[in-house]
Design an enzyme around this catalytic site. Sequence first.
Site, PDB file in Angstrom:
ATOM      1  N   ARG A 122     -33.931 -68.171  -2.724  1.00 32.42           N
ATOM      2  CA  ARG A 122     -33.776 -67.396  -1.485  1.00 32.42           C
ATOM      3  C   ARG A 122     -33.403 -68.322  -0.331  1.00 32.42           C
ATOM      4  NH1 ARG A 122     -38.296 -62.697  -1.992  1.00 32.42           N
ATOM      5  NH2 ARG A 122     -36.791 -61.006  -2.034  1.00 32.42           N
ATOM      6  N   GLN A 127     -28.186 -65.367   0.453  1.00 34.74           N
ATOM      7  CA  GLN A 127     -28.718 -64.082   0.953  1.00 34.74           C
ATOM      8  C   GLN A 127     -27.910 -62.889   0.448  1.00 34.74           C
ATOM      9  OE1 GLN A 127     -29.329 -64.025   5.179  1.00 34.74           O
ATOM     10  NE2 GLN A 127     -31.296 -65.068   4.998  1.00 34.74           N
ATOM     11  N   ASP A 130     -29.050 -61.676  -2.944  1.00 32.90           N
ATOM     12  CA  ASP A 130     -30.486 -61.463  -3.106  1.00 32.90           C
ATOM     13  C   ASP A 130     -30.777 -60.025  -3.569  1.00 32.90           C
ATOM     14  OD1 ASP A 130     -33.204 -61.311  -2.925  1.00 32.90           O
ATOM     15  OD2 ASP A 130     -33.348 -62.091  -0.881  1.00 32.90           O
ATOM     16  N   SER A 133     -34.311 -58.509  -2.861  1.00 29.49           N
ATOM     17  CA  SER A 133     -34.492 -57.910  -1.532  1.00 29.49           C
ATOM     18  C   SER A 133     -33.818 -56.542  -1.464  1.00 29.49           C
ATOM     19  CB  SER A 133     -33.919 -58.819  -0.436  1.00 29.49           C
ATOM     20  OG  SER A 133     -34.766 -59.915  -0.246  1.00 29.49           O
ATOM     21  N   TYR A 229     -43.226 -67.914   0.905  1.00 34.33           N
ATOM     22  CA  TYR A 229     -43.970 -66.896   0.157  1.00 34.33           C
ATOM     23  C   TYR A 229     -45.467 -67.079   0.342  1.00 34.33           C
ATOM     24  CZ  TYR A 229     -39.858 -65.438  -2.466  1.00 34.33           C
ATOM     25  OH  TYR A 229     -38.653 -64.927  -2.822  1.00 34.33           O
TER      26      TYR A 229
END
Length: 381
Positions: A122, A127, A130, A133, A229
């Site tokens: 990530r 992005q 991803d 997500s 995270y």
Amino acid sequence: MRLGILKEAAPGETRVALLPDSVKALVAQGLEVYVEQGAGLLAGVADEAYAVAGATLTSDRTALLGSADLLPVVNAPDETSQRLLKSGAVVAGFLRPLDDPAVLLPAIERGVTLFAMELVPRISRAQAMDALSSMATIAGYKAAVLAASSLPKLFPLLMTAAGTVPPAKVFVIGAGVAGLQAIATARRLGAVVEAYDVRAAAGEQVRSLGAKFLDVDLGGIDTEDKGGYAKELSEEALNRGRDLIAKTCGYSDVVITTAQVPGRRAPLLIRRDAVENMRPGSVVFDLAAPAGGNCELTQPGETIQVNGVSIYAPLNLPVTVPVHASQLYSRNVSNFLQLIVKNAAVTLNFEDEILSGSCVAHEGKIVNSRVASALNLTTSP
Ligand code: NAD
């Protein structure tokens, strides 16, 4: 070079890996694209749309599996399909390499190169790839909408001649991608929203959506890893969160819980007594169900009732929104494919951290140490 798009065969799957606009761009790059008939139907795409984009439709799945050099997929093909794959082919998709790595062994034995979209790092450059997500965004939205439709109350404040209806109270646990989307959706529907997360950074994002962030004094411990995270917490720290959660559940109409720690069972945050304190008719949506769930009473994949409280534990909400789930996934996957398609051929540059980070197996060897240890193996040199 031939790229194949399969009709996904996993039970309940409705998504397709690539949509016609992505196919068109790949055909323009000189790829031959073959699509299994009916591949996009459940995602709202007729075969004709693929033909218009320059693909060839086929009903011969076996030939497609055996001839594709590149196979973007949503789910790992089943064992029989994997045994039909061309040696040296590249498969990219949600392969669940840490949850169920043994399923991938037939393809690995055939020398297929496997890339897991779940493992794409990530970092900013990735992005647009991803896919986790993308799916979490859809799951968060859908959970809020389903909660609104299953609650025996209205979400918004209504002032009518017959009296005032107070807004529903929604509590979101875990304010990551799915949680933030659930907050935004519940707010748009008019609910009053509170949220809790162990990452202090989540507080600002929660407040920017018009919700209240619940702070818990965790004794100043570090709750975040280098990648941003959440870390796995001690029982003592978890208990501080659980007490606040139990109290908040007691006056909430809806609890949407999304807390996860990568690579671990989801933390147990909603104790039995917290559910027992909820009013009959209240709803819990446990989006962490695929990782075991955040609620002690959750039964993954089932909906149960406890003292009139409904506990939903869906395992795959994105399949209930196949058009937009496929649209976002198709963009993520085609952006990923751009890293490996050069001059209409597959070029694998493992110096690129996105490719090395997401690769599970190459030339018959498992190259990801976490996957190898999940299989009780060591990575091949
Ligand atoms: P996730 O699905 O792993 O977890 C969901 C949420 O649960 C997280 O916000 C986490 O902090 C929270 N959580 C974990 N344990 C908890 C506990 N005991 N109590 C309460 N909450 C708990 O995470 P995610 O949604 O995939 O993303 C998490 C982070 O990654 C966020 O910071 C997000 O902004 C970031 N992110 C970055 C990128 C990027 O830079 N490309 C992309 C996606 C997400």
